[in-house]
Enzyme design. Structure first.
Site, PDB file in Angstrom:
ATOM      1  N   CYS A 262       0.843  -1.190   0.000  1.00 36.16           N
ATOM      2  CA  CYS A 262       0.000   0.000   0.000  1.00 36.16           C
ATOM      3  C   CYS A 262       0.883   1.247   0.000  1.00 36.16           C
ATOM      4  CB  CYS A 262      -0.891  -0.021   1.242  1.00 36.16           C
ATOM      5  SG  CYS A 262      -1.668   1.546   1.637  1.00 36.16           S
ATOM      6  N   GLU A 263       0.644   2.154  -0.930  1.00 32.03           N
ATOM      7  CA  GLU A 263       1.493   3.336  -1.041  1.00 32.03           C
ATOM      8  C   GLU A 263       1.246   4.357   0.071  1.00 32.03           C
ATOM      9  OE1 GLU A 263      -0.930   6.257  -4.097  1.00 32.03           O
ATOM     10  OE2 GLU A 263       0.532   4.875  -4.936  1.00 32.03           O
ATOM     11  N   HIS A 264       0.176   4.172   0.828  1.00 30.59           N
ATOM     12  CA  HIS A 264      -0.137   5.126   1.890  1.00 30.59           C
ATOM     13  C   HIS A 264       0.616   4.843   3.188  1.00 30.59           C
ATOM     14  CE1 HIS A 264      -4.194   5.540  -0.381  1.00 30.59           C
ATOM     15  NE2 HIS A 264      -3.307   6.397  -0.844  1.00 30.59           N
ATOM     16  N   HIS A 265       0.862   3.535   3.467  1.00 32.19           N
ATOM     17  CA  HIS A 265       1.509   3.183   4.726  1.00 32.19           C
ATOM     18  C   HIS A 265       2.701   2.241   4.547  1.00 32.19           C
ATOM     19  CE1 HIS A 265      -2.759   4.102   5.782  1.00 32.19           C
ATOM     20  NE2 HIS A 265      -2.160   4.848   6.681  1.00 32.19           N
TER      21      HIS A 265
ATOM     22  N   GLN B 299      -5.297  -0.523  -4.592  1.00 34.44           N
ATOM     23  CA  GLN B 299      -5.929  -1.655  -5.275  1.00 34.44           C
ATOM     24  C   GLN B 299      -6.734  -1.219  -6.490  1.00 34.44           C
ATOM     25  OE1 GLN B 299      -7.806  -4.507  -2.672  1.00 34.44           O
ATOM     26  NE2 GLN B 299      -9.230  -5.177  -4.252  1.00 34.44           N
TER      27      GLN B 299
ATOM     28  N   HIS C 156      -6.068  -5.890   3.384  1.00 28.29           N
ATOM     29  CA  HIS C 156      -5.106  -4.804   3.546  1.00 28.29           C
ATOM     30  C   HIS C 156      -4.642  -4.729   5.001  1.00 28.29           C
ATOM     31  CE1 HIS C 156      -5.764  -2.634  -0.397  1.00 28.29           C
ATOM     32  NE2 HIS C 156      -6.699  -3.554  -0.418  1.00 28.29           N
TER      33      HIS C 156
ATOM     34  N   CYS D  12      -3.148  -2.395   6.391  1.00 29.78           N
ATOM     35  CA  CYS D  12      -3.378  -1.073   6.979  1.00 29.78           C
ATOM     36  C   CYS D  12      -4.744  -1.015   7.672  1.00 29.78           C
ATOM     37  CB  CYS D  12      -3.265   0.027   5.925  1.00 29.78           C
ATOM     38  SG  CYS D  12      -4.389  -0.152   4.529  1.00 29.78           S
TER      39      CYS D  12
END
Length: 227
Positions: A117-120, A158, A186, A188
């Site tokens: 995941c590019e956010h976390h 995703q 996920h 996250c």
């Protein structure tokens, strides 16, 4: 007669087992090669130093036995997990597209998928299901899994991953339709934030006839998502 039949069958079994062993060795060799190819030795020291800084700022002692080589291992692992940036669909599809008079649906389901995941920068993982309607062209089935691999081995969300896989197949084969569904968990959501252990995310992209024809779309979903 019975003896000869048994001997013959034993020979077939032995040959089959040898083939299985050879296939496993080939797969292992490819995985080892991919792992080596993913390492960029020029960038590796800077990534290693960055991980050392992160561990130090978290309060760890990077010189203790358990962590002494962790920054280097983490740097190599991160390069492997993002090796998709160095790969394109053209690289893997050049010799794997064939002219074939086949127009019925082709489905490859339950393709294992792992991404970050590019956010976390934590993993999400699950299954990808792919279908296409050939337009006089077919592709080697394993190549569909390789396309999933290329785009999942990048920092992702995703929704975008699903669209990239569908678009890549559509551009390469020019089929009359492409459908991609991804089911993933996920970390996250599981390990942090709302911490919902059983939550999963389903995304889909339908192109061409899969988008325009409800019957075709339903056939794909029925064949793919039924348990």
């Amino acid at each position: 007669m019975e003896y000869h039949h048994t001997t013959e069958m034993n020979g077939v079994v032995t040959k089959y087992l040898n083939m299985c062993i050879q296939c496993k060795q080939n797969d292992l060799c490819r995985e080892q090669k991919d792992s080596k190819d993913s390492v960029d030795t020029n960038k590796l020291p800077r990534i290693e130093n960055a991980y050392s800084t992160i561990l130090s700022e978290l309060g760890e002692n990077v010189d203790r036995d358990g962590l002494r080589r962790t920054p280097l291992r983490a740097a190599k692992a991160m390069q492997f997990l993002t090796k998709g940036y160095k790969e394109t669909t053209r690289d893997i599809l050049n010799d794997a597209i064939f002219d074939e008079n086949h127009e019925e649906m082709v489905i490859v389901k339950d393709i294992d998928l792992f991404s970050l995941c590019e956010h976390h920068l934590v993993p999400f993982f699950g299954k990808a299901h792919i279908a296409y309607l050939p337009n006089k062209k077919v592709v080697g089935l394993s190549k569909l899994a390789r396309i999933v691999e290329i785009y999942s081995r990048r920092l992702q969300v995703q929704e975008r991953l699903t669209k990239q896989i569908a678009s890549a197949i559509s551009e390469a084969l020019e089929p009359t339709g492409v459908a991609v569904v991804i089911e993933a968990a996920h970390m996250c959501m599981v390990m942090r934030g709302v911490q919902k252990m059983n939550a999963s995310t389903v995304t889909s992209v339908m192109l061409g006839k899969f988008q325009d024809d409800p019957k075709t779309r339903k056939e794909f979903l029925d064949l793919t998502l039924r348990k």
